[in-house]
Design an enzyme around this catalytic site. Structure first.
Site, PDB file in Angstrom:
ATOM      1  N   ARG A   1       0.818  -1.336  -0.079  1.00 37.87           N
ATOM      2  CA  ARG A   1       0.065  -0.148  -0.073  1.00 37.87           C
ATOM      3  C   ARG A   1       0.894   1.366  -0.157  1.00 37.87           C
ATOM      4  O   ARG A   1       0.478   2.345  -0.544  1.00 37.87           O
ATOM      5  CB  ARG A   1      -1.043  -0.058   1.155  1.00 37.87           C
ATOM      6  CG  ARG A   1      -2.012  -0.957   0.919  1.00 37.87           C
ATOM      7  CD  ARG A   1      -3.089  -1.375   2.059  1.00 37.87           C
ATOM      8  NE  ARG A   1      -4.161  -2.067   1.699  1.00 37.87           N
ATOM      9  CZ  ARG A   1      -4.941  -2.756   2.527  1.00 37.87           C
ATOM     10  NH1 ARG A   1      -4.736  -2.716   3.857  1.00 37.87           N
ATOM     11  NH2 ARG A   1      -5.785  -3.042   2.417  1.00 37.87           N
TER      12      ARG A   1
ATOM     13  N   LYS B   1     -20.404 -17.551  -0.898  1.00 36.52           N
ATOM     14  CA  LYS B   1     -21.782 -17.329  -0.553  1.00 36.52           C
ATOM     15  C   LYS B   1     -22.506 -16.443  -1.491  1.00 36.52           C
ATOM     16  O   LYS B   1     -21.880 -15.436  -1.737  1.00 36.52           O
ATOM     17  CB  LYS B   1     -22.136 -16.763   0.510  1.00 36.52           C
ATOM     18  CG  LYS B   1     -21.966 -18.000   1.849  1.00 36.52           C
ATOM     19  CD  LYS B   1     -22.165 -17.367   3.354  1.00 36.52           C
ATOM     20  CE  LYS B   1     -22.321 -18.507   4.209  1.00 36.52           C
ATOM     21  NZ  LYS B   1     -22.520 -17.928   5.703  1.00 36.52           N
TER      22      LYS B   1
ATOM     23  N   GLY C   1     -10.270  -9.827  -1.635  1.00 35.27           N
ATOM     24  CA  GLY C   1      -8.862 -10.423  -0.827  1.00 35.27           C
ATOM     25  C   GLY C   1      -8.577 -11.815  -1.331  1.00 35.27           C
ATOM     26  O   GLY C   1      -7.385 -12.244  -1.489  1.00 35.27           O
TER      27      GLY C   1
ATOM     28  N   GLY D   1     -13.352  -3.848   0.147  1.00 31.94           N
ATOM     29  CA  GLY D   1     -14.557  -3.177   0.278  1.00 31.94           C
ATOM     30  C   GLY D   1     -14.898  -2.196  -0.756  1.00 31.94           C
ATOM     31  O   GLY D   1     -16.137  -2.320  -1.192  1.00 31.94           O
TER      32      GLY D   1
HETATM   33  P1  ADP Z   1     -13.020 -12.629  -2.122  1.00 30.55           P
HETATM   34  O1  ADP Z   1     -12.632 -12.353  -0.940  1.00 30.55           O
HETATM   35  O2  ADP Z   1     -12.291 -12.498  -3.412  1.00 30.55           O
HETATM   36  O3  ADP Z   1     -14.122 -11.479  -2.212  1.00 30.55           O
HETATM   37  P2  ADP Z   1     -15.044 -14.490  -1.260  1.00 30.55           P
HETATM   38  O4  ADP Z   1     -14.477 -14.216   0.278  1.00 30.55           O
HETATM   39  O5  ADP Z   1     -16.249 -14.354  -1.641  1.00 30.55           O
HETATM   40  O6  ADP Z   1     -13.697 -14.098  -2.135  1.00 30.55           O
HETATM   41  O7  ADP Z   1     -14.686 -16.165  -1.401  1.00 30.55           O
HETATM   42  C1  ADP Z   1     -13.558 -16.786  -1.013  1.00 30.55           C
HETATM   43  C2  ADP Z   1     -13.817 -18.169  -0.315  1.00 30.55           C
HETATM   44  O8  ADP Z   1     -14.612 -19.022  -1.023  1.00 30.55           O
HETATM   45  C3  ADP Z   1     -12.531 -18.888  -0.443  1.00 30.55           C
HETATM   46  O9  ADP Z   1     -12.189 -19.066   1.334  1.00 30.55           O
HETATM   47  C4  ADP Z   1     -12.953 -20.318  -0.866  1.00 30.55           C
HETATM   48  O10 ADP Z   1     -12.409 -21.453  -0.091  1.00 30.55           O
HETATM   49  C5  ADP Z   1     -14.343 -20.421  -0.790  1.00 30.55           C
HETATM   50  N1  ADP Z   1     -14.975 -21.395  -1.733  1.00 30.55           N
HETATM   51  C6  ADP Z   1     -14.855 -21.027  -3.102  1.00 30.55           C
HETATM   52  N2  ADP Z   1     -15.614 -22.256  -3.697  1.00 30.55           N
HETATM   53  C7  ADP Z   1     -16.206 -22.984  -2.521  1.00 30.55           C
HETATM   54  C8  ADP Z   1     -16.694 -24.125  -2.385  1.00 30.55           C
HETATM   55  N3  ADP Z   1     -17.221 -24.766  -3.819  1.00 30.55           N
HETATM   56  N4  ADP Z   1     -17.288 -24.598  -1.430  1.00 30.55           N
HETATM   57  C9  ADP Z   1     -17.037 -23.894  -0.240  1.00 30.55           C
HETATM   58  N5  ADP Z   1     -16.136 -22.701  -0.098  1.00 30.55           N
HETATM   59  C10 ADP Z   1     -15.740 -22.364  -1.165  1.00 30.55           C
END
Ligand code: ADP
Ligand code: MG
Length: 404
Positions: A42, A203, A361, A384
Site C-alpha cells: 500500500r 456465498k 481479498g 470493500g
Molecule cells: P473474495 O475475498 O475474493 O471476495 P470470497 O471471500 O467471497 O472471495 O470467497 C472466497 C472463499 O470462497 C474462499 O475461502 C474459498 O475457499 C471459498 N469457496 C470457493 N468455492 C467454494 C466451494 N465450492 N465450497 C466452499 N467454499 C468455497
C-alpha cells in the site's frame, strides 16, 4: 463516471506548488506481525503521488487511518508504527506529527521545507473522522492548501479525511486513485464488449448486490465457487452436502430471470469436483456431472470440462471482471479450476485480446497462487471499496473528486 480531477489539474489553481501544503490521504493500514510491517504494497502504491508532490516543492502531510481505534488514542494503533516502512519505501526522511490538526501541525508545517514529508497521526483517533464532522474537517484543512486523495480502498467511506476535505480544499485524485478509477472505468463503466464477469467465492448472500448489478451490465456472468451451488440447487440440482444457501433459491431464480431479460448469459458448471470430506487430496475425490453428486458428497471446485468451456467464453470477450475464486482454492486440488481459468485470462490479456480486472481479498490471493497476477491488466487490492464498486454504488470519496 464523471471526470475527476488529478494531479495534472493542479496547475489550473496553483502556478507553483513550492511551499504549498498538500494534505494527502493514503492507505497505510498495513498488515503487521510482532510490531513489524509484513507487506508494504500500500505504501508502494502511493509512493509516486507523494514523491511527485514533494518533488514539485510541496510540503506533504500524509493522512491515514490505522486499525479501528474508534475515536480514541491507542499507542499500538499510532501511525508511527508504520513510519519506518514509509521512510524505507520513499527513500526519504519523514517527520512524525502526533496530531492531525491544530497548533502542533501548524508548527510542523513551519519546520518543514519545500519537498519535505510528514506523517500525521491516525485519523481515527478523533471521533469526528468517521462522523465526517465539519469542525474536524475545517481544523485539518486549516493547515493545508490542497487535498489529494490516493486511497481508493477507503473511498467507500464518507469520512473527514476521505470525503469531507475534498469539499473545503482544492481536491485531486492521486496517481494510485487515478489508475484504479481508470482501470475500473474501462472494465464496467465504459468497457469494450463483450464483457464477462466471473463471480465466485463462498456465498451468494455476501454478493447479492454484485450479482444483481452485473446481470444488467455484462454479456456473460460466470458463476463459480460455493455460490454456484445455490444457483444449481435453485435449478433443481441435488447438491448433496455442498455449501448451499437453500433459502436463497428464489433470489437466485430472480437473478437468472433478470439476466435473461437483459441478454446476459449465465454460466453454471455442468461438471464438478466433489469429495466426501473437506481435506487436501481426500480419498473420496472425484469429478462428475452436476446431476450425479451423491447425498454425502460436496462440490468443492468447478470441473475440467466446464473450465474449458468457460475459457472458450473468455476467448470471445474483450473485457473481464473477476471477483471470487471458482473453488475452495486454499486446499489442493480444489484450486484447479481457478488456476486454469486464471491462466487462460492471463494468456488472453498478454495477447492483447482481453482487458482483465480482478479484485477481492481471496481473489488476489488466488491469482497470486496461480502465478498470473502480474499478467492481469489491473488487480485491485481495495477490498470493500472494490466490492461496492462492483455493486454499482457511487463511492463518496470518488464522487467528491469529480470536476464540478
Ligand atoms: P473474495 O475475498 O475474493 O471476495 P470470497 O471471500 O467471497 O472471495 O470467497 C472466497 C472463499 O470462497 C474462499 O475461502 C474459498 O475457499 C471459498 N469457496 C470457493 N468455492 C467454494 C466451494 N465450492 N465450497 C466452499 N467454499 C468455497
Ligand atoms: Mg474474502
Amino acid at each position: 463516471m464523471a471526470r475527476f480531477r488529478t494531479l495534472d489539474d493542479i496547475g489550473d489553481r496553483f502556478d507553483d506548488l513550492r511551499g504549498k501544503v498538500a494534505l494527502v490521504r493514503v492507505d497505510l493500514n498495513l498488515p503487521m506481525q510482532d510490531g513489524a510491517v509484513t507487506d508494504d504494497t500500500r505504501v508502494r502504491a502511493s509512493a509516486p503521488t507523494i514523491l511527485e508532490l514533494a518533488d514539485a516543492g510541496a510540503k506533504v502531510l500524509l493522512l491515514a487511518h490505522f486499525g479501528r481505534p474508534k475515536g480514541e488514542r491507542h499507542s499500538t494503533m499510532s501511525t508511527s508504527m508504520v513510519l519506518d516502512a514509509v521512510e524505507d519505501v520513499l527513500g526519504r526522511e519523514v517527520m512524525f506529527v502526533p496530531e492531525i490538526a491544530g497548533e502542533i501541525v501548524a508548527q510542523a508545517v513551519g519546520i518543514l521545507g519545500p519537498g519535505d514529508i510528514a506523517l500525521l497521526e491516525n485519523t481515527r483517533f478523533w471521533k469526528g473522522e468517521e462522523k465526517n464532522d465539519p469542525d474536524l474537517v475545517k481544523a485539518i484543512a486549516a493547515n493545508g492548501d490542497l487535498y489529494v486523495n490516493d486511497a481508493f480502498s477507503a473511498a467507500h467511506r464518507a469520512h473527514a479525511s476521505t470525503e469531507g476535505l475534498a469539499h473545503v480544499l482544492p481536491a485531486y485524485a492521486g496517481r494510485s486513485m487515478q489508475a484504479e478509477l481508470e482501470a475500473l472505468g474501462k472494465a464496467l463503466d465504459n468497457p469494450e464488449k463483450p464483457v464477462a464477469a466471473v463471480v465466485g467465492g463462498a456465498k451468494v448472500s455476501s454478493k447479492l448486490d454484485v450479482l444483481q448489478h452485473l446481470v444488467g451490465k455484462v454479456d456473460h456472468l460466470i458463476i463459480g465457487g460455493g455460490m454456484a451451488n445455490t444457483f444449481l440447487a435453485a435449478r433443481g440440482v441435488d447438491v448433496g452436502k455442498s455449501l448451499c444457501e437453500h433459502d436463497l433459491a428464489a433470489t437466485a431464480e430472480a437473478i437468472m430471470d433478470a439476466a435473461d431479460t437483459s441478454g446476459c448469459t449465465v454460466h453454471l458448471p455442468y461438471d464438478v469436483v466433489v469429495a466426501k470430506e473437506f481435506a487436501a487430496n481426500p480419498p473420496s475425490l472425484r469429478t462428475c456431472n452436476v446431476h450425479e453428486v451423491a447425498e454425502d458428497e460436496m462440490i468443492l471446485d468447478v470441473g475440467p470440462q466446464a473450465v474449458e468451456a468457460l475459457g472458450d467464453v473468455l476467448k470471445t470477450c474483450r473485457t473481464l471482471v473477476w471477483n471470487g475464486p471458482m473453488g475452495a482454492f486454499e486446499t489442493q486440488p480444489f484450486d484447479a479450476a481457478t488456476v486454469a481459468l486464471a491462466k487462460t485470462a492471463a494468456a488472453l490479456t498478454r495477447e492483447g485480446s482481453l482487458i482483465s480486472v480482478a479484485g477481492g481479498g481471496d481473489t488476489v490471493a488466488a491469482l497470486n497462487h496461480a502465478g498470473v497476477a502480474s499478467d492481469f491488466s489491473y488487480i485491485s487490492t481495495a477490498g470493500g471499496a472494490f466490492l461496492e464498486w462492483m455493486e454499482g454504488k457511487e463511492l463518496p470519496g470518488v464522487k467528491a473528486l469529480e470536476a464540478r
